[in-house]
Design a protein around this motif. Structure first.
Motif, PDB file in Angstrom:
ATOM      1  N   TYR A  97       0.710 -28.213  23.665  1.00  0.00           N
ATOM      2  CA  TYR A  97       0.474 -28.743  24.996  1.00  0.00           C
ATOM      3  C   TYR A  97      -0.314 -27.750  25.840  1.00  0.00           C
ATOM      4  CZ  TYR A  97       1.146 -30.107  29.826  1.00  0.00           C
ATOM      5  OH  TYR A  97       0.915 -30.434  31.139  1.00  0.00           O
ATOM      6  N   ARG A  98      -1.305 -28.259  26.506  1.00  0.00           N
ATOM      7  CA  ARG A  98      -2.048 -27.513  27.524  1.00  0.00           C
ATOM      8  C   ARG A  98      -2.242 -28.446  28.709  1.00  0.00           C
ATOM      9  NH1 ARG A  98      -4.683 -23.021  24.936  1.00  0.00           N
ATOM     10  NH2 ARG A  98      -4.843 -23.268  22.656  1.00  0.00           N
ATOM     11  N   PRO A  99      -2.148 -27.963  29.922  1.00  0.00           N
ATOM     12  CA  PRO A  99      -2.336 -28.835  31.080  1.00  0.00           C
ATOM     13  C   PRO A  99      -3.813 -29.158  31.303  1.00  0.00           C
ATOM     14  CG  PRO A  99      -1.890 -26.594  31.808  1.00  0.00           C
ATOM     15  CD  PRO A  99      -1.734 -26.596  30.318  1.00  0.00           C
ATOM     16  N   ASN A 100      -4.358 -29.954  30.402  1.00  0.00           N
ATOM     17  CA  ASN A 100      -5.729 -30.422  30.592  1.00  0.00           C
ATOM     18  C   ASN A 100      -5.820 -31.895  30.207  1.00  0.00           C
ATOM     19  OD1 ASN A 100      -6.077 -30.612  27.732  1.00  0.00           O
ATOM     20  ND2 ASN A 100      -6.876 -28.537  27.606  1.00  0.00           N
ATOM     21  N   ALA A 101      -7.002 -32.465  30.345  1.00  0.00           N
ATOM     22  CA  ALA A 101      -7.163 -33.905  30.173  1.00  0.00           C
ATOM     23  C   ALA A 101      -6.869 -34.367  28.753  1.00  0.00           C
ATOM     24  CB  ALA A 101      -8.590 -34.306  30.563  1.00  0.00           C
ATOM     25  N   LEU A 102      -7.092 -33.502  27.766  1.00  0.00           N
ATOM     26  CA  LEU A 102      -6.904 -33.920  26.378  1.00  0.00           C
ATOM     27  C   LEU A 102      -5.460 -34.291  26.078  1.00  0.00           C
ATOM     28  CD1 LEU A 102      -8.202 -34.261  23.577  1.00  0.00           C
ATOM     29  CD2 LEU A 102      -7.646 -31.857  23.130  1.00  0.00           C
ATOM     30  N   TRP A 103      -4.505 -33.602  26.706  1.00  0.00           N
ATOM     31  CA  TRP A 103      -3.097 -33.790  26.381  1.00  0.00           C
ATOM     32  C   TRP A 103      -2.332 -34.500  27.490  1.00  0.00           C
ATOM     33  CZ3 TRP A 103      -3.397 -33.333  21.598  1.00  0.00           C
ATOM     34  CH2 TRP A 103      -4.045 -32.273  20.962  1.00  0.00           C
ATOM     35  N   ALA A 104      -3.039 -35.215  28.350  1.00  0.00           N
ATOM     36  CA  ALA A 104      -2.391 -35.913  29.472  1.00  0.00           C
ATOM     37  C   ALA A 104      -2.526 -37.418  29.306  1.00  0.00           C
ATOM     38  CB  ALA A 104      -3.010 -35.459  30.793  1.00  0.00           C
ATOM     39  N   ASP A 105      -1.624 -38.137  29.931  1.00  0.00           N
ATOM     40  CA  ASP A 105      -1.638 -39.595  29.915  1.00  0.00           C
ATOM     41  C   ASP A 105      -1.740 -40.126  31.345  1.00  0.00           C
ATOM     42  OD1 ASP A 105      -1.149 -39.829  27.068  1.00  0.00           O
ATOM     43  OD2 ASP A 105       0.954 -39.330  27.455  1.00  0.00           O
ATOM     44  N   GLY A 106      -2.114 -41.392  31.458  1.00  0.00           N
ATOM     45  CA  GLY A 106      -2.027 -42.096  32.723  1.00  0.00           C
ATOM     46  C   GLY A 106      -2.783 -41.464  33.882  1.00  0.00           C
ATOM     47  N   GLU A 107      -2.115 -41.437  35.038  1.00  0.00           N
ATOM     48  CA  GLU A 107      -2.752 -40.948  36.261  1.00  0.00           C
ATOM     49  C   GLU A 107      -3.129 -39.479  36.158  1.00  0.00           C
ATOM     50  OE1 GLU A 107      -4.716 -41.000  39.557  1.00  0.00           O
ATOM     51  OE2 GLU A 107      -3.823 -42.818  38.688  1.00  0.00           O
TER      52      GLU A 107
END
Length: 452
Positions: A97-107
């Motif tokens: 997990y990294r806090p970037n767009a690749l590992w994020a969902d939804g909003e």
């Protein structure tokens, strides 16, 4: 009446290894074996790291587009959470997990991706082409007098880094550390240390740009209304660095290999008609630079065409296998952009246009400057780097008639990096995998870059 013997229970599926020299040498053979299981098959990404690999085209589209069923968030990865997969596994830096767009969902995904797309949209394509041409001329000038070169280490690997440094306002010595870190996590060699090097270098870059913003993508990301934190900035740059250098070099090198080795393209080269766009399409279909990635996690148990996918177990999309699915009609790939090399769905690559422009310009410039270039060895002798995720050559040796440098003078305004290499020196060869050798490679790259 003779009773029939009991039917034995079905054997546990064998997890096909996606690592090691055998897989690197012939991944297509592995994909053919996996298709016997159906559109989704069991694999091992590294010793003890099990996953399901999507090898069917329609199944890939289903996973990539079904956001209600498949999450991108690796915090759902149960085997990593419970310790079954150790934190120092070589594939963890590419899947963590990294806090970037690749590992994020939804909003959250929309917020983080919006910062990327808006910032990249500020890059003018004409200016970008100029950066690539300037970098290419600089590198070709250093190769031309020798009559031979490793196009991977001396061209395809260095050019995207120079362009990245220029677009992202990255000092040259930061770039050296970044390429060493990124190559390490892609290869899965000393990956934990490489990941640390990558993170600390990008922290230095973010700290620098907070103090001294400029006309570059890093500064535009910082100023975006999405208000990225320093941590989000670092990991967004990891994403952009990962997409903009390693896969980019592979797209350039794999396209050059195809143009130089495949008779379908070679004849056109000699006639002066350079089918570069056709070669890019062919590579994106058959040898995409990111072969297996787009990792997803089922949010609950799913059964897809008879295959059970457990909650929290990685589902990796084989972009390469899906593109070569026998169910597809692939008689004509030139101009056909329905491949999955850029992924699909909400997480498709936001920089497809710039990536293609960089690769096409790099290839065209090289073939224009060195039209009589040839492979120095048979194409069957070329070897590929290990790792489950990419399709990457180790070297691409070529020969050509010796030529004098073009003599083009690059102005300060056009310079793609803070300093250009000293004339007459060649950059070191491709990044080694051994830790000690890698440190030596970085030292040689530093000397080449700074003219020392």
């Amino acid at each position: 009446m003779t009773s029939l013997p009991p039917v034995p229970p079905p054997a546990c599926p064998v997890h096909e290894p996606l690592y090691g020299p055998e897989f690197a040498a012939d991944p297509a053979a592995a994909y053919r074996r996996l298709r016997a299981h159906g559109p989704i098959a069991p694999v091992e990404l590294a010793p003890g790291v099990e996953a399901s690999l999507v090898v069917g085209y329609e199944a890939a589209l289903h996973v990539l587009r079904s956001t209600e069923t498949f999450s991108k968030d690796p915090r759902r990865w149960q085997a990593l959470t419970d310790g079954t997969v150790p934190a120092d596994s070589p594939v963890v830096p590419m899947m963590m997990y990294r806090p970037n767009a690749l590992w994020a969902d939804g909003e959250e995904h929309r917020r983080l991706r919006g910062a990327i797309t808006d910032s990249l949209a500020r890059v003018d394509s004409t200016t970008l082409r100029g950066y690539v041409e300037t970098c290419a001329d600089t590198l070709i000038d250093r190769m031309a007098p020798a009559g031979q070169a490793d196009l991977l280490g001396e061209y395809a690997q260095v050019l995207p880094l120079l362009v990245f440094n220029r677009l992202f306002g990255c000092p040259a010595d930061y770039g050296e550390r970044l390429v060493a870190g990124m190559s390490g996590i892609f290869d899965g060699v000393d990956a934990e240390k490489a990941n640390e090097l990558l993170a600390t270098t990008l922290l230095d870059l973010v700290t620098l740009k907070r103090k001294q913003p400029g006309h570059d993508v890093t500064s535009w990301l910082m100023a975006h209304p999405a208000a990225l934190t320093d941590e989000e900035m670092i990991h967004t740059l990891v994403l952009l660095m990962g997409a903009g250098t390693e896969p980019q070099q592979n797209l350039i090198a794999n396209s050059l290999r195809l143009l130089l080795a495949d008779d379908r393209f070679g004849g056109s080269l000699w006639r002066g008609s350079l089918p570069v766009e056709d070669a890019l399409d062919e590579v994106l279909w058959t040898d995409p630079p990111m072969a297996n990635y787009a990792v997803h996690y089922p949010v609950h148990e799913v059964v897809y065409e008879g295959t059970a996918l457990r909650e929290g177990c990685p589902v990796v999309v084989s972009l390469a296998a899906a593109n070569t699915d026998p169910a597809l009609v692939a008689d004509q790939r030139a101009g056909n952009r329905a491949h999955l090399a850029w992924s699909a769905g909400p997480h498709n690559c936001p920089a497809q246009g710039p990536a293609r422009l960089i690769a096409a310009t790099a290839v065209e410039k090289l073939l224009d400057r060195l039209p009589d270039i040839e492979l120095a060895i048979d194409v069957e002798e070329l070897t590929w780097r290990p790792g489950p995720f990419h399709r990457a050559l180790i070297t691409l040796p070529v020969t050509f008639p010796r030529a004098a440098p073009a003599g083009r003078t690059t102005t300060r305004a056009e310079a793609p990096a803070e300093r250009e290499p000293a004339a007459g020196q060649a950059p070191p060869s491709s990044v080694p995998t051994d830790g000690g050798a890698r440190r030596g490679w970085v030292a040689r790259l530093r000397a080449w870059w700074h003219g020392g």
